[in-house]
Design a protein around this motif. Structure first.
Motif, short mmCIF file in Angstrom:
data_model
loop_
_atom_site.label_atom_id
_atom_site.label_comp_id
_atom_site.label_asym_id
_atom_site.label_seq_id
_atom_site.Cartn_x
_atom_site.Cartn_y
_atom_site.Cartn_z
N ALA A 150 2.56 -30.64 -19.34
CA ALA A 150 3.25 -31.55 -18.42
C ALA A 150 4.63 -31.94 -18.94
N ASP A 151 4.76 -32.17 -20.25
CA ASP A 151 6.06 -32.55 -20.80
C ASP A 151 7.08 -31.42 -20.67
N VAL A 152 6.62 -30.18 -20.80
CA VAL A 152 7.53 -29.03 -20.66
C VAL A 152 7.98 -28.89 -19.21
N PHE A 153 7.05 -29.09 -18.28
CA PHE A 153 7.41 -29.05 -16.86
C PHE A 153 8.40 -30.16 -16.54
N ALA A 154 8.16 -31.36 -17.08
CA ALA A 154 9.08 -32.47 -16.85
C ALA A 154 10.46 -32.16 -17.40
N ALA A 155 10.51 -31.58 -18.60
CA ALA A 155 11.79 -31.24 -19.20
C ALA A 155 12.54 -30.22 -18.34
N GLU A 156 11.80 -29.28 -17.75
CA GLU A 156 12.43 -28.26 -16.90
C GLU A 156 12.98 -28.90 -15.62
N LEU A 157 12.25 -29.86 -15.04
CA LEU A 157 12.76 -30.57 -13.87
C LEU A 157 14.05 -31.30 -14.20
N HIS A 158 14.08 -31.96 -15.35
CA HIS A 158 15.29 -32.68 -15.76
C HIS A 158 16.42 -31.70 -16.05
N ARG A 159 16.12 -30.59 -16.72
CA ARG A 159 17.15 -29.60 -17.02
C ARG A 159 17.80 -29.07 -15.75
N ALA A 160 16.96 -28.80 -14.75
CA ALA A 160 17.46 -28.25 -13.49
C ALA A 160 18.18 -29.30 -12.65
N GLY A 161 17.97 -30.56 -12.95
CA GLY A 161 18.60 -31.63 -12.17
C GLY A 161 17.91 -31.90 -10.85
N ILE A 162 16.67 -31.46 -10.71
CA ILE A 162 15.96 -31.62 -9.43
C ILE A 162 15.75 -33.08 -9.10
N LEU A 163 15.47 -33.91 -10.09
CA LEU A 163 15.20 -35.32 -9.81
C LEU A 163 16.46 -36.10 -9.45
N ARG A 164 17.61 -35.51 -9.66
CA ARG A 164 18.87 -36.22 -9.38
C ARG A 164 19.60 -35.66 -8.17
N LEU A 165 19.00 -34.70 -7.49
CA LEU A 165 19.69 -34.12 -6.34
C LEU A 165 19.85 -35.15 -5.23
N PRO A 166 21.05 -35.32 -4.69
CA PRO A 166 21.23 -36.27 -3.58
C PRO A 166 20.68 -35.70 -2.28
N GLY A 167 20.23 -36.57 -1.40
CA GLY A 167 19.83 -36.17 -0.06
C GLY A 167 18.48 -35.52 0.04
N ILE A 168 17.68 -35.58 -1.01
CA ILE A 168 16.34 -34.97 -0.98
C ILE A 168 15.33 -35.99 -0.44
N THR A 169 14.47 -35.53 0.46
CA THR A 169 13.37 -36.34 0.99
C THR A 169 12.08 -35.89 0.33
N TRP A 170 11.40 -36.81 -0.33
CA TRP A 170 10.14 -36.52 -1.01
C TRP A 170 8.98 -37.00 -0.14
N VAL A 171 7.94 -36.19 -0.04
CA VAL A 171 6.84 -36.46 0.88
C VAL A 171 5.51 -36.40 0.12
N THR A 172 4.63 -37.37 0.38
CA THR A 172 3.27 -37.37 -0.14
C THR A 172 2.32 -37.67 1.02
#
Length: 281
Positions: A150-172
């Motif tokens: 999980a920590d490696v996946f989280a690091a990859e999300l942060h590296r890619a900047g996915i969590l900081r992309l503007p205009g993204i709608t997250w759905v659950t």
């Protein structure tokens, strides 16, 4: 106002494929997801699977929102994430279309991450929940040997900047635990905030202001129950095969959200009035 269609029909490639994300293809898979998010597929549905609720409140389900959050926090702080499903779509409800298979045929795609951190011999779990996931096809041995930490996946999300992309709608859908585990990924496993208001604020800080729970939204159209039940109430076709894993659940969650979004268009404030509101909290 013209309402967006729910399904990508013309032309529609046959079948939605699940692309498995394991340790060996993590970087390439996240890069592909990022490229689609940046290319207009800005709606991202997330579903999480975990090994059952090991903590329960003595009063059962008749709880206040604060008491319910206490149960969510106790479980999410202790438990390890098993799987995450990710489905993208654009504003018209179209999924990414990607070459797939030896013949390179085009198929709509969703993603499913298997995590390697859980071992039933070592970690607390609800045996019935683990057996249910096994019956649905989750391979615990393969996940443990080839899955993603999980920590490696989280690091990859942060590296890619996915969590900081503007205009993204997250759905659950029924997103209490989805929000909890999204927070844990964003913070590399930090304990959940002490209050439900704190969790909501932190989810907004890490994922932006557009985070929706389809189960909460469905209350406005008098649709209650499970993901499948709400989908049926909205007149959506059932998934075939009907497998309750994170990938297919995220696919159904995006269909439910897009239909609810369409129905919310005439309402004052639209669907955005439901942002950062989670069913049960």
């Amino acid at each position: 106002m013209t309402t967006p269609p729910l399904f990508y029909r013309h032309p529609r490639p046959p079948g939605v494929r699940i692309s498995k994300i394991m340790a060996g293809n993590l970087h390439n898979a996240v890069s592909l997801i990022l490229s689609h998010m940046m290319g207009g597929f800005s709606f991202v549905a997330v579903d999480t699977q975990f090994p059952g609720e090991v903590h329960r409140h003595p009063r059962g389900d008749a709880l206040t929102a604060d008491e319910r959050y206490g149960v969510v926090k106790a479980n999410a702080d202790e438990l390890r994430l098993l799987q995450m499903g990710i489905t993208l779509c654009d504003a018209q409800g179209r999924l990414p279309v990607i070459p797939w298979g030896a013949d390179g045929g085009l198929h709509e795609m969703m993603w499913e991450v298997d995590f390697c951190d859980f071992d039933a011999r070592l970690h607390r779990h609800v045996p019935e929940s683990v057996e249910f996931l096994r019956s649905q096809g989750f391979d615990f041995l393969a996940a443990r040997h080839f899955g993603v930490p999980a920590d490696v996946f989280a690091a990859e999300l942060h590296r890619a900047g996915i969590l900081r992309l503007p205009g993204i709608t997250w759905v659950t859908f029924g997103g209490m635990y989805d929000a909890a585990f999204m927070f844990k990924l964003a913070t590399f496993g930090a304990p959940l905030p002490e209050s439900r208001q704190g969790l909501v604020a932190q989810v907004g800080a890490h994922f932006g202001p557009l985070v929706f729970d389809g189960k909460y939204m469905a209350l406005a159209v008098n649709a209650h129950g499970s993901l499948a039940a709400v989908g049926e109430k909205l007149g959506l076709p059932a998934l075939e095969p009907n497998i309750h894993m994170a990938g297919p659940n995220s696919l159904m969650a995006i269909h439910v959200f897009m239909e609810l979004r369409r129905r919310f268009v005439p309402l004052r404030g639209g669907h955005r009035s439901c942002s950062l509101q989670f069913y049960g909290l």
